[in-house]
Design a protein around this motif. Structure first.
Motif, mmCIF file in Angstrom:
data_model
loop_
_atom_site.group_PDB
_atom_site.id
_atom_site.type_symbol
_atom_site.label_atom_id
_atom_site.label_comp_id
_atom_site.label_asym_id
_atom_site.label_seq_id
_atom_site.Cartn_x
_atom_site.Cartn_y
_atom_site.Cartn_z
ATOM 1 N N PHE A 198 12.284 36.595 31.848
ATOM 2 C CA PHE A 198 12.257 35.235 32.378
ATOM 3 C C PHE A 198 11.458 35.128 33.677
ATOM 4 C CE2 PHE A 198 15.817 34.641 29.515
ATOM 5 C CZ PHE A 198 15.637 33.338 29.086
ATOM 6 N N GLY A 199 10.965 36.244 34.174
ATOM 7 C CA GLY A 199 10.214 36.223 35.424
ATOM 8 C C GLY A 199 11.094 36.071 36.651
ATOM 9 N N ILE A 200 12.329 36.497 36.548
ATOM 10 C CA ILE A 200 13.289 36.373 37.644
ATOM 11 C C ILE A 200 13.295 37.647 38.475
ATOM 12 C CG2 ILE A 200 15.748 36.160 38.220
ATOM 13 C CD1 ILE A 200 16.058 34.565 35.597
ATOM 14 N N GLU A 201 13.164 37.476 39.795
ATOM 15 C CA GLU A 201 13.344 38.594 40.707
ATOM 16 C C GLU A 201 14.746 38.493 41.284
ATOM 17 O OE1 GLU A 201 10.304 38.596 43.672
ATOM 18 O OE2 GLU A 201 8.744 39.138 42.241
ATOM 19 N N ALA A 202 15.454 39.602 41.346
ATOM 20 C CA ALA A 202 16.844 39.577 41.813
ATOM 21 C C ALA A 202 17.235 40.942 42.347
ATOM 22 C CB ALA A 202 17.780 39.179 40.669
ATOM 23 N N ARG A 203 18.314 40.947 43.083
ATOM 24 C CA ARG A 203 18.949 42.191 43.509
ATOM 25 C C ARG A 203 20.301 42.231 42.806
ATOM 26 N NH1 ARG A 203 19.133 42.057 49.760
ATOM 27 N NH2 ARG A 203 19.696 44.228 49.506
ATOM 28 N N ILE A 204 20.573 43.290 42.102
ATOM 29 C CA ILE A 204 21.825 43.438 41.358
ATOM 30 C C ILE A 204 22.605 44.575 41.991
ATOM 31 C CG2 ILE A 204 22.873 43.904 39.116
ATOM 32 C CD1 ILE A 204 20.184 43.010 37.855
ATOM 33 N N PHE A 205 23.851 44.311 42.326
ATOM 34 C CA PHE A 205 24.685 45.310 42.968
ATOM 35 C C PHE A 205 25.889 45.635 42.095
ATOM 36 C CE2 PHE A 205 22.677 42.804 46.271
ATOM 37 C CZ PHE A 205 22.152 43.774 47.107
ATOM 38 N N SER A 206 26.234 46.893 42.050
ATOM 39 C CA SER A 206 27.480 47.337 41.437
ATOM 40 C C SER A 206 28.325 47.881 42.580
ATOM 41 C CB SER A 206 27.218 48.430 40.402
ATOM 42 O OG SER A 206 28.427 48.949 39.925
ATOM 43 N N VAL A 207 29.414 47.203 42.861
ATOM 44 C CA VAL A 207 30.243 47.601 43.999
ATOM 45 C C VAL A 207 31.675 47.825 43.544
ATOM 46 C CG1 VAL A 207 28.811 46.422 45.699
ATOM 47 C CG2 VAL A 207 30.687 45.197 44.646
ATOM 48 N N ASP A 208 32.359 48.668 44.268
ATOM 49 C CA ASP A 208 33.752 48.972 43.967
ATOM 50 C C ASP A 208 34.621 48.291 45.005
ATOM 51 O OD1 ASP A 208 35.976 50.126 42.822
ATOM 52 O OD2 ASP A 208 35.805 51.968 43.968
ATOM 53 N N GLY A 209 35.659 47.635 44.580
ATOM 54 C CA GLY A 209 36.601 47.060 45.527
ATOM 55 C C GLY A 209 36.852 45.575 45.384
ATOM 56 N N PRO A 210 35.785 44.737 45.447
ATOM 57 C CA PRO A 210 36.055 43.293 45.379
ATOM 58 C C PRO A 210 36.715 42.906 44.061
ATOM 59 C CG PRO A 210 33.823 43.677 46.117
ATOM 60 C CD PRO A 210 34.384 44.998 45.673
ATOM 61 N N ARG A 211 37.583 41.896 44.132
ATOM 62 C CA ARG A 211 38.206 41.401 42.901
ATOM 63 C C ARG A 211 38.519 39.925 43.060
ATOM 64 N NH1 ARG A 211 44.342 42.419 42.820
ATOM 65 N NH2 ARG A 211 44.784 42.565 45.024
ATOM 66 N N MET A 212 38.534 39.242 41.947
ATOM 67 C CA MET A 212 38.824 37.809 41.938
ATOM 68 C C MET A 212 40.327 37.588 41.955
ATOM 69 S SD MET A 212 35.980 36.183 41.993
ATOM 70 C CE MET A 212 36.646 34.551 41.739
ATOM 71 N N LEU A 213 40.762 36.632 42.746
ATOM 72 C CA LEU A 213 42.159 36.217 42.789
ATOM 73 C C LEU A 213 42.192 34.766 42.336
ATOM 74 C CD1 LEU A 213 43.168 37.666 46.282
ATOM 75 C CD2 LEU A 213 43.543 38.695 44.045
ATOM 76 N N GLY A 214 42.517 34.584 41.075
ATOM 77 C CA GLY A 214 42.496 33.232 40.531
ATOM 78 C C GLY A 214 41.065 32.741 40.395
ATOM 79 N N ARG A 215 40.878 31.425 40.591
ATOM 80 C CA ARG A 215 39.547 30.843 40.446
ATOM 81 C C ARG A 215 38.888 30.521 41.770
ATOM 82 N NH1 ARG A 215 39.005 26.490 35.888
ATOM 83 N NH2 ARG A 215 36.972 26.661 36.818
ATOM 84 N N SER A 216 39.620 30.638 42.857
ATOM 85 C CA SER A 216 39.063 30.154 44.117
ATOM 86 C C SER A 216 38.981 31.194 45.231
ATOM 87 C CB SER A 216 39.891 28.972 44.616
ATOM 88 O OG SER A 216 41.219 29.372 44.868
ATOM 89 N N HIS A 217 39.383 32.422 44.974
ATOM 90 C CA HIS A 217 39.370 33.422 46.038
ATOM 91 C C HIS A 217 38.765 34.734 45.548
ATOM 92 C CE1 HIS A 217 42.450 30.664 47.533
ATOM 93 N NE2 HIS A 217 42.090 31.094 48.737
ATOM 94 N N LEU A 218 37.907 35.298 46.371
ATOM 95 C CA LEU A 218 37.344 36.612 46.136
ATOM 96 C C LEU A 218 37.879 37.521 47.223
ATOM 97 C CD1 LEU A 218 35.314 38.513 44.696
ATOM 98 C CD2 LEU A 218 33.588 37.688 46.303
ATOM 99 N N GLU A 219 38.580 38.583 46.839
ATOM 100 C CA GLU A 219 39.131 39.520 47.801
ATOM 101 C C GLU A 219 38.131 40.661 47.994
ATOM 102 O OE1 GLU A 219 43.420 41.236 48.148
ATOM 103 O OE2 GLU A 219 42.283 42.516 46.786
ATOM 104 N N ILE A 220 37.749 40.892 49.253
ATOM 105 C CA ILE A 220 36.815 41.960 49.565
ATOM 106 C C ILE A 220 37.500 42.903 50.547
ATOM 107 C CG2 ILE A 220 34.549 42.548 50.487
ATOM 108 C CD1 ILE A 220 33.660 39.719 49.678
ATOM 109 N N PRO A 221 38.049 44.001 50.049
ATOM 110 C CA PRO A 221 38.733 44.948 50.929
ATOM 111 C C PRO A 221 37.767 45.591 51.919
ATOM 112 C CG PRO A 221 39.186 45.410 48.618
ATOM 113 C CD PRO A 221 38.095 44.400 48.659
#
Length: 86
Positions: free
Chosen positions: A50-73
């Motif tokens: 598609f001609g998209i430039e991006a940075r893709i990260f694989s990280v350990d730790g963050p998790r979603m809490l419901g639909r409105s919160h992202l927990e980042i330890p």
């Protein structure tokens, strides 16, 4: 920005590796890392098409809490209370 949480990594690896592989999950095989690695490869291929430039990260730790919160330890290395002596 997109956040993708793979919720069935163990099932995917179990399907790919069979019964014996299913027993190795968590001991030898990191299911989340393996699925994320494959997903990143697929995303890279699609982005290039598609001609998209991006940075893709694989990280350990963050998790979603419901639909409105992202927990980042955050790993705390040291802690100190500073108090005023009155």
């Amino acid at each position: 920005m997109l956040v993708i949480e793979v919720t069935n990594a163990r099932d995917v690896v179990r399907q790919r590796l069979g019964r014996l592989g299913g027993r190795l999950i968590g001991k030898v095989v990191d299911a989340e890392a393996q699925v994320e690695k494959a997903l990143i490869q697929e995303l890279e291929t699609a982005f290039k098409e598609f001609g998209i430039e991006a940075r893709i990260f694989s990280v350990d730790g963050p998790r979603m809490l419901g639909r409105s919160h992202l927990e980042i330890p955050v790993q705390v290395r040291a802690e100190r209370d500073v108090r005023l002596d009155l």
